[in-house]
Motif scaffolding. Structure first.
Motif, PDB file in Angstrom:
ATOM      1  N   ARG A  16      -0.638-142.832 -16.754  1.00 58.39           N
ATOM      2  CA  ARG A  16      -2.081-142.127 -16.747  1.00 58.39           C
ATOM      3  C   ARG A  16      -2.684-142.417 -18.029  1.00 58.39           C
ATOM      4  NH1 ARG A  16      -0.174-136.573 -13.550  1.00 58.39           N
ATOM      5  NH2 ARG A  16      -1.219-137.039 -11.578  1.00 58.39           N
ATOM      6  N   SER A  17      -2.004-142.492 -19.175  1.00 63.79           N
ATOM      7  CA  SER A  17      -2.465-142.909 -20.299  1.00 63.79           C
ATOM      8  C   SER A  17      -3.594-143.927 -20.386  1.00 63.79           C
ATOM      9  CB  SER A  17      -1.513-143.061 -21.351  1.00 63.79           C
ATOM     10  OG  SER A  17      -0.774-144.318 -21.361  1.00 63.79           O
ATOM     11  N   VAL A  18      -2.934-144.985 -19.489  1.00 65.21           N
ATOM     12  CA  VAL A  18      -3.847-146.441 -19.398  1.00 65.21           C
ATOM     13  C   VAL A  18      -4.875-145.953 -18.168  1.00 65.21           C
ATOM     14  CG1 VAL A  18      -2.261-147.803 -20.101  1.00 65.21           C
ATOM     15  CG2 VAL A  18      -2.249-147.455 -17.883  1.00 65.21           C
ATOM     16  N   ARG A  19      -4.489-145.328 -17.411  1.00 63.00           N
ATOM     17  CA  ARG A  19      -5.340-145.174 -15.937  1.00 63.00           C
ATOM     18  C   ARG A  19      -6.721-144.514 -16.792  1.00 63.00           C
ATOM     19  NH1 ARG A  19      -8.938-144.476 -13.489  1.00 63.00           N
ATOM     20  NH2 ARG A  19      -9.091-144.309 -11.297  1.00 63.00           N
ATOM     21  N   ARG A  20      -6.587-143.606 -17.610  1.00 63.40           N
ATOM     22  CA  ARG A  20      -7.780-142.709 -18.175  1.00 63.40           C
ATOM     23  C   ARG A  20      -8.665-143.565 -19.012  1.00 63.40           C
ATOM     24  NH1 ARG A  20      -3.779-138.462 -19.264  1.00 63.40           N
ATOM     25  NH2 ARG A  20      -3.674-137.080 -17.892  1.00 63.40           N
TER      26      ARG A  20
END
Length: 288
Positions: A16-20
């Motif tokens: 999720r850190s990279v998805r955002r």
């Protein structure tokens, strides 16, 4: 040529850190898998790579879609080999979480699609579709793809996923690609590795039985009774001594998976089956 490094993420928080960080206007293609990748999976990856700005693949052997006597523990797991294959095709991110990360100790929420346990595949694998519906919903929530890619070999699963997306108003486009087959017609599957050499030589009988049914329907000027179509498939399967069990032959509506009494050339049908070759369960289907 140097292969670009794939960005591997083993936890939901990490992914999720990279998805955002990915722009909302970016088209994200998603190929969910259970690993042990074969050409069928890789065909989906190539399509996703051609049609999207960013490609995400997942590898997760989902325990909730396996029955108590199924092959969850022995299902092939080869993360490094699979990661290398995906990297070579230009996948940007690989999401490969643990069971504990996907299903915490207090997990109580499941997606239970009504009616799918009444299909032929549902009757043969009670609870399977609840497990599929739950994990696909969770993966879509985590990845938030623009386009998600699946193979036609798992026909009932494809119908289910489209139903989930429509019913729950998910903002994702479900793309179903044709079944990828070996040169002798056997549908590619990770479970094909379980076949002995002798069983593998006999395995094309599965697709041949479906082709016989298709020939029957297309050659008929009028509707054919589903019982006759079913007997045609079963007769071909029974001609192979290594077929140890015919679990079902199902003749269904292509969109709803509801059973049909008759099949005609104009309306068509989805003919699917599950059987055991030796001890290995094989599924396949054909669309008319």
């Amino acid at each position: 040529m140097t292969t670009a490094a794939i960005s591997l993420h083993r936890t939901i928080a990490s992914f999720r850190s990279v998805r955002r960080a990915i722009e909302r206007t970016t088209k994200i293609g998603f190929v969910p898998t259970m690993g042990a990748l074969h050409e069928g999976h890789l065909t989906l990856v190539r399509q996703a790579r051609a049609e999207n700005d960013v490609v995400v693949a997942s590898i997760f052997v989902n325990p909730t879609q396996f029955g108590p006597n199924e092959d969850f523990e022995k299902y092939p797991r080869q993360l490094q080999i699979d990661s290398d294959k995906l990297a070579a095709l230009g996948v940007d991110y690989l999401f490969a979480p643990s069971v504990n990360d996907m299903y915490g100790k207090d997990h109580v929420t499941y997606v239970d699609p009504e009616g799918f346990d009444d299909t032929s595949e549902g009757k043969s694998r009670p609870g399977h579709f609840r497990g599929v519906a739950t994990i696909v919903t969770k993966l879509f929530n985590i990845v938030q793809p623009t386009n998600a890619y699946f193979g036609q070999k798992d026909a009932a699963q494809c119908v289910l996923i489209r139903r989930i997306v429509d019913d729950l108003n998910m903002d994702v486009n479900v793309i179903v690609a044709d079944t990828v087959r070996e040169s002798d017609g056997l549908a590619m599957s990770s479970r094909n590795t379980y076949l002995t050499p002798t069983e593998r030589r006999a395995a094309p009988i599965v697709y041949q039985s479906l082709c016989a049914a298709r020939t029957l329907v297309l050659a008929s000027e009028s509707a054919v009774e589903s019982a006759v179509v079913r007997e045609t498939v079963e007769s071909v399967l029974r001609s192979e001594p290594l077929i140890s069990e015919i679990q079902y032959v199902s003749i269904d509506n292509k969109s709803t998976m509801q059973s049909l009494e008759q099949v005609n050339r104009e309306d068509g049908a989805l003919i699917s089956l599950a059987c055991k070759l030796g001890s290995v369960r094989l599924i396949d289907n054909i669309i008319i």
